[in-house]
Design a protein around this motif. Structure first.
Motif, short mmCIF file in Angstrom:
data_model
loop_
_atom_site.label_atom_id
_atom_site.label_comp_id
_atom_site.label_asym_id
_atom_site.label_seq_id
_atom_site.Cartn_x
_atom_site.Cartn_y
_atom_site.Cartn_z
N GLU A 34 48.46 36.58 49.56
CA GLU A 34 47.01 36.61 49.74
C GLU A 34 46.68 35.99 51.10
O GLU A 34 47.16 34.90 51.42
CB GLU A 34 46.33 35.83 48.60
CG GLU A 34 44.87 35.47 48.83
CD GLU A 34 43.98 36.66 49.19
OE1 GLU A 34 44.05 37.70 48.50
OE2 GLU A 34 43.23 36.55 50.18
N SER A 44 36.47 39.59 44.18
CA SER A 44 36.76 39.17 42.80
C SER A 44 36.07 37.88 42.39
O SER A 44 36.06 37.54 41.21
CB SER A 44 38.27 39.07 42.58
OG SER A 44 38.85 40.35 42.70
N GLY A 322 35.94 50.01 43.37
CA GLY A 322 34.48 50.06 43.45
C GLY A 322 33.81 49.00 42.60
O GLY A 322 34.16 47.82 42.66
N GLN A 327 36.38 45.70 34.88
CA GLN A 327 36.36 46.39 33.59
C GLN A 327 37.53 47.36 33.42
O GLN A 327 37.84 47.76 32.31
CB GLN A 327 35.02 47.08 33.36
CG GLN A 327 34.66 48.21 34.30
CD GLN A 327 33.28 48.77 33.95
OE1 GLN A 327 32.31 48.03 33.85
NE2 GLN A 327 33.21 50.07 33.72
C1 LIG Z 1 27.76 42.03 43.32
C2 LIG Z 1 28.96 42.67 42.65
C3 LIG Z 1 28.94 42.84 41.27
C4 LIG Z 1 30.05 43.39 40.61
N1 LIG Z 1 30.03 43.43 39.25
C5 LIG Z 1 31.10 43.91 38.59
C6 LIG Z 1 31.12 43.90 37.18
O1 LIG Z 1 30.18 43.43 36.52
N2 LIG Z 1 32.21 44.41 36.54
C7 LIG Z 1 33.28 44.93 37.24
O2 LIG Z 1 34.22 45.42 36.62
N3 LIG Z 1 33.28 44.92 38.59
C8 LIG Z 1 32.23 44.42 39.28
N4 LIG Z 1 32.24 44.40 40.65
C9 LIG Z 1 33.40 44.98 41.35
C10 LIG Z 1 34.61 44.06 41.30
O3 LIG Z 1 34.23 42.76 41.66
C11 LIG Z 1 35.68 44.63 42.25
O4 LIG Z 1 35.99 45.96 41.86
C12 LIG Z 1 36.97 43.81 42.22
O5 LIG Z 1 36.72 42.44 42.40
C13 LIG Z 1 37.93 44.30 43.32
O6 LIG Z 1 39.09 43.52 43.23
P1 LIG Z 1 40.26 43.67 44.27
O7 LIG Z 1 41.34 42.77 43.82
O8 LIG Z 1 40.54 45.11 44.48
O9 LIG Z 1 39.62 43.17 45.67
P2 LIG Z 1 39.45 41.69 46.24
O10 LIG Z 1 39.00 40.75 45.21
O11 LIG Z 1 38.60 41.80 47.46
O12 LIG Z 1 40.92 41.29 46.63
C14 LIG Z 1 41.60 41.86 47.72
C15 LIG Z 1 42.33 40.73 48.42
O13 LIG Z 1 43.22 41.26 49.40
C16 LIG Z 1 43.34 40.29 50.41
N5 LIG Z 1 43.88 40.88 51.63
C17 LIG Z 1 43.29 41.78 52.45
N6 LIG Z 1 44.09 42.07 53.50
C18 LIG Z 1 45.22 41.33 53.33
C19 LIG Z 1 46.42 41.18 54.09
N7 LIG Z 1 46.62 41.85 55.25
N8 LIG Z 1 47.36 40.32 53.64
C20 LIG Z 1 47.19 39.63 52.48
N9 LIG Z 1 46.06 39.74 51.73
C21 LIG Z 1 45.09 40.58 52.15
C22 LIG Z 1 41.90 39.80 50.59
O14 LIG Z 1 41.86 38.54 51.21
C23 LIG Z 1 41.39 39.80 49.16
O15 LIG Z 1 41.45 38.50 48.57
C24 LIG Z 1 31.18 43.84 41.35
C25 LIG Z 1 31.19 43.68 42.74
C26 LIG Z 1 30.11 43.09 43.38
C27 LIG Z 1 30.17 42.89 44.87
#
Ligand SMILES: Cc1cc2nc3c(=O)[nH]c(=O)nc-3n(C[C@H](O)[C@H](O)[C@H](O)COP(=O)(O)OP(=O)(O)OC[C@H]3O[C@@H](n4cnc5c(N)ncnc54)[C@H](O)[C@@H]3O)c2cc1C
Length: 365
Positions: A34, A44, A322, A327
């Protein structure tokens, strides 16, 4: 510092990367890196914490229902309160509500909707529908559960370790993450808003992922809905609000394209929504306690991308979740385990036909 070796290197410590790490750990040696010093720092930790089975296209609905089953199993075996009952109330014009009422939802009379949310002004909506199976989730607890279970099963988790180079030599990857060198058979791209950038860094064609801004806030309110009452969402996607232990969570539901980054609320966005909610409800919002913006990243189909890249045998996509990242998280992790290890879905307790359907729907372009 010495180099590490693993079967699978997961890039990204949000819900996508962490839920895969805990699901994959019994099958493979795994390292997760991370970029930030805190896990879950980006999208997240910025969600609305709601799991809505009726929300999204059909493959997402299936993944959400499977995730709810898997979380119920974890809840049963660990006693962790990962979910709490919190239904989903859709309101708006008759046409908008009808258009958004999907299988699993039930139409409500005007009076029934007002009984569930007495804070709505009667003239503020025409029609309503409810998803009674919707739940709230404790996202911090869920992230920590995955972190702990991954660590307990031997996953090495490195924070403050941005991947800055990755070279494939035909048999595996030589990756630089922070000050560490890592040798990995497969790289999993779970980098959220940065997923296309990570692909390019690895020499893989991007998928056309676009991060979209969405802002939310916790506000103080004189007439806040009770905890346990529904999340209320406008069927024209112009706002939602729900009770929260610290007040009321509100969001203008915006979806504006943005660059990957540490998104922040813009001056005036939350205040404008408060004025709107004042006209539609009797919440009596009195203060903004905190606000935040996150990036919901997706491709044009609106479906997550899960699977090996068509042009690169060592690169696996776990991106584009997205607004559905929580969920769908456990079901997507389960699908990824099947695709990464060749495990029989039935051995994991999954329905093979549904798994095959999800694989086809979510494959990279
Ligand atoms: C206001 C809002 C409300 C939402 N409500 C809901 C909800 O009620 N229910 C639901 O299911 N979803 C909801 N979502 C969507 C949900 O939050 C996201 O789909 C989910 O958090 C995405 O997770 P992720 O792990 O893909 O991304 P992230 O949490 O962004 O994690 C990706 C990680 O990759 C890391 N990274 C990037 N590049 C590199 C690199 N080169 N080297 C190492 N690490 C790197 C980043 O630092 C980051 O921590 C909501 C989103 C928002 C903004």
């Amino acid at each position: 510092m010495g180099s590490l070796e693993c079967d699978v290197l997961i890039i990204g410590g949000g819900i996508a990367g962490l839920s895969l790490a805990s699901a994959l750990a019994p099958f493979s040696s795994v390292v997760l890196v991370e970029a930030e010093t805190t896990l879950g720092y980006h999208t997240s930790s910025r969600s609305a914490r709601q799991l809505i089975p009726s929300y999204g296209p059909e493959p997402v609905v299936d993944l959400t229902r499977r995730t709810l089953d898997l979380l119920a199993d974890v809840q049963g075996s660990t006693g962790l309160a990962l979910t709490v009952p919190r239904s989903f109330l859709l309101i708006g014009s008759a046409a908008d509500v009808e258009a958004k009422t999907t299988a699993g939802m039930r139409t409500l009379s005007h009076a029934e909707a007002l009984e569930l949310c007495p804070q709505l002004r009667p003239e503020s909506f025409e029609a309503a529908a409810i998803d009674p199976d919707c739940v709230g989730t404790d996202t911090d607890l869920l992230l920590e559960f995955h972190r702990r279970s991954a660590s307990d099963d031997g996953v090495i988790i490195l924070t403050g370790a941005p991947v800055t180079s990755a070279v494939y030599d035909g048999e595996g990857w030589n990756v630089r993450a922070g000050r560490r060198g890592i040798r990995a058979g497969v790289v999993v791209d779970a980098a959220g808003a940065w997923a296309d950038g990570v692909a390019e860094l690895c020499g893989v064609r991007p998928q056309g992922l676009v991060p979209y801004r969405r802002t939310a806030a916790i506000v103080g309110a004189e007439n806040a809905p009770r905890v346990g009452t529904p999340m209320v969402a406008a069927a024209d996607d112009s706002f939602y609000f729900r009770p929260d232990a610290d007040g009321v969570l509100i969001s203008p539901s915006e979806a504006e394209p943005a660059e990957p980054g540490d998104a922040q609320p813009r001056a005036g966005d939350v205040e404008r929504l408060i004025r709107r909610l004042d006209s539609l409800t009797t919440l009596g919002i009195s203060s903004i306690r905190r606000s935040w913006t996150g990036l919901r990243t997706q491709r044009d189909t609106g479906l997550p991308i899960v699977g090996f890249d068509a042009g690169h045998p060592g690169f696996f996509w776990l991106a584009g979740q997205g607004g559905y990242g929580f969920q769908t998280s456990s079901a997507i992790a389960e699908l990824a385990v099947v695709l990464l290890t060749g495990a029989d879905p039935a051995d994991l307790g999954a329905d093979p036909a549904r798994t095959a359907g999800a694989e086809a729907a979510l494959q990279p372009a």
